[in-house]
Design a protein around this motif. Sequence first.
Motif, mmCIF file in Angstrom:
data_model
loop_
_atom_site.group_PDB
_atom_site.id
_atom_site.type_symbol
_atom_site.label_atom_id
_atom_site.label_comp_id
_atom_site.label_asym_id
_atom_site.label_seq_id
_atom_site.Cartn_x
_atom_site.Cartn_y
_atom_site.Cartn_z
ATOM 1 N N MET A 161 107.066 27.186 18.844
ATOM 2 C CA MET A 161 105.392 26.841 17.949
ATOM 3 C C MET A 161 105.358 24.969 18.355
ATOM 4 S SD MET A 161 105.366 26.166 13.967
ATOM 5 C CE MET A 161 104.633 24.952 12.736
ATOM 6 N N THR A 162 104.026 25.761 18.971
ATOM 7 C CA THR A 162 103.820 24.392 19.436
ATOM 8 C C THR A 162 102.885 23.745 18.412
ATOM 9 O OG1 THR A 162 103.448 25.147 21.715
ATOM 10 C CG2 THR A 162 101.714 23.171 22.060
ATOM 11 N N ARG A 163 102.975 22.399 18.543
ATOM 12 C CA ARG A 163 101.790 21.395 17.151
ATOM 13 C C ARG A 163 100.589 20.361 18.502
ATOM 14 N NH1 ARG A 163 104.203 20.844 12.473
ATOM 15 N NH2 ARG A 163 105.987 21.288 12.230
ATOM 16 N N LEU A 164 100.134 20.745 17.475
ATOM 17 C CA LEU A 164 98.264 19.443 18.438
ATOM 18 C C LEU A 164 99.132 17.808 17.819
ATOM 19 C CD1 LEU A 164 95.532 21.281 17.067
ATOM 20 C CD2 LEU A 164 96.524 21.368 18.837
ATOM 21 N N PRO A 165 98.301 17.397 19.056
ATOM 22 C CA PRO A 165 99.233 15.504 19.155
ATOM 23 C C PRO A 165 97.462 15.560 17.637
ATOM 24 C CG PRO A 165 97.417 16.682 20.957
ATOM 25 C CD PRO A 165 98.381 17.837 20.441
ATOM 26 N N LYS A 166 98.318 14.168 17.868
ATOM 27 C CA LYS A 166 97.340 13.845 15.829
ATOM 28 C C LYS A 166 96.023 12.844 16.564
ATOM 29 C CE LYS A 166 101.144 14.246 13.038
ATOM 30 N NZ LYS A 166 100.221 15.062 11.776
ATOM 31 N N LEU A 167 95.165 13.371 17.456
ATOM 32 C CA LEU A 167 94.041 12.633 18.166
ATOM 33 C C LEU A 167 92.667 13.014 17.529
ATOM 34 C CD1 LEU A 167 93.838 14.171 21.636
ATOM 35 C CD2 LEU A 167 94.625 12.597 20.797
ATOM 36 N N HIS A 168 92.231 14.254 16.341
ATOM 37 C CA HIS A 168 91.800 14.083 15.280
ATOM 38 C C HIS A 168 92.464 14.298 13.738
ATOM 39 C CE1 HIS A 168 88.516 15.538 13.101
ATOM 40 N NE2 HIS A 168 88.060 15.637 14.752
ATOM 41 N N ARG A 169 92.220 13.291 12.911
ATOM 42 C CA ARG A 169 92.664 13.587 11.471
ATOM 43 C C ARG A 169 92.761 14.930 10.605
ATOM 44 N NH1 ARG A 169 95.170 8.694 9.948
ATOM 45 N NH2 ARG A 169 94.702 9.829 7.708
ATOM 46 N N ASP A 170 91.411 14.979 10.649
ATOM 47 C CA ASP A 170 91.330 16.022 9.901
ATOM 48 C C ASP A 170 91.628 17.583 10.051
ATOM 49 O OD1 ASP A 170 89.340 18.493 8.930
ATOM 50 O OD2 ASP A 170 87.411 16.773 8.237
ATOM 51 N N PRO A 171 92.345 18.128 8.649
ATOM 52 C CA PRO A 171 93.186 19.486 8.765
ATOM 53 C C PRO A 171 92.425 20.454 8.839
ATOM 54 C CG PRO A 171 93.180 18.247 6.506
ATOM 55 C CD PRO A 171 92.157 17.693 7.612
ATOM 56 N N PHE A 172 90.898 20.600 8.156
ATOM 57 C CA PHE A 172 90.130 21.738 8.487
ATOM 58 C C PHE A 172 89.955 21.950 9.635
ATOM 59 C CE2 PHE A 172 86.250 24.281 8.589
ATOM 60 C CZ PHE A 172 86.902 25.699 8.299
ATOM 61 N N ASP A 222 81.110 16.106 17.525
ATOM 62 C CA ASP A 222 82.196 15.623 17.636
ATOM 63 C C ASP A 222 83.042 15.531 19.070
ATOM 64 O OD1 ASP A 222 84.768 14.439 16.721
ATOM 65 O OD2 ASP A 222 85.329 15.925 15.078
ATOM 66 N N PRO A 223 82.696 14.368 19.898
ATOM 67 C CA PRO A 223 83.776 13.938 20.838
ATOM 68 C C PRO A 223 85.589 13.930 20.272
ATOM 69 C CG PRO A 223 82.788 11.619 20.102
ATOM 70 C CD PRO A 223 82.410 13.202 18.404
ATOM 71 N N SER A 224 85.309 13.841 19.552
ATOM 72 C CA SER A 224 86.820 13.587 19.652
ATOM 73 C C SER A 224 88.007 15.222 19.411
ATOM 74 C CB SER A 224 88.178 13.116 17.499
ATOM 75 O OG SER A 224 86.779 13.562 17.357
ATOM 76 N N ILE A 225 86.822 15.906 19.180
ATOM 77 C CA ILE A 225 87.226 17.820 19.235
ATOM 78 C C ILE A 225 87.727 18.481 21.018
ATOM 79 C CG2 ILE A 225 86.544 20.127 19.075
ATOM 80 C CD1 ILE A 225 86.076 19.235 16.355
ATOM 81 N N ALA A 226 86.808 16.955 21.565
ATOM 82 C CA ALA A 226 86.706 17.569 23.225
ATOM 83 C C ALA A 226 88.089 17.219 23.776
ATOM 84 C CB ALA A 226 85.445 16.601 23.809
#
Length: 43
Positions: free
Chosen positions: A1-12, A31-35
């Motif tokens: 299982m891979t986890r996303l880095p915490k670059l974006h705080r919105d869970p959805f 949203d530039p943080s998604i990029a």
Amino acid sequence: MTRLPKLHRDPFDRMLISQAIAHGFALVTPDPSIAQYPVRVIW
């Protein structure tokens, strides 16, 4: 299982990002943080 880095705080948004990465989809968003993730962004 891979986890996303915490670059974006919105869970959805994080759920959308992980699904897009897993399935090779692109996300349509201004949203530039998604990029910051390894996902193709259209906007």
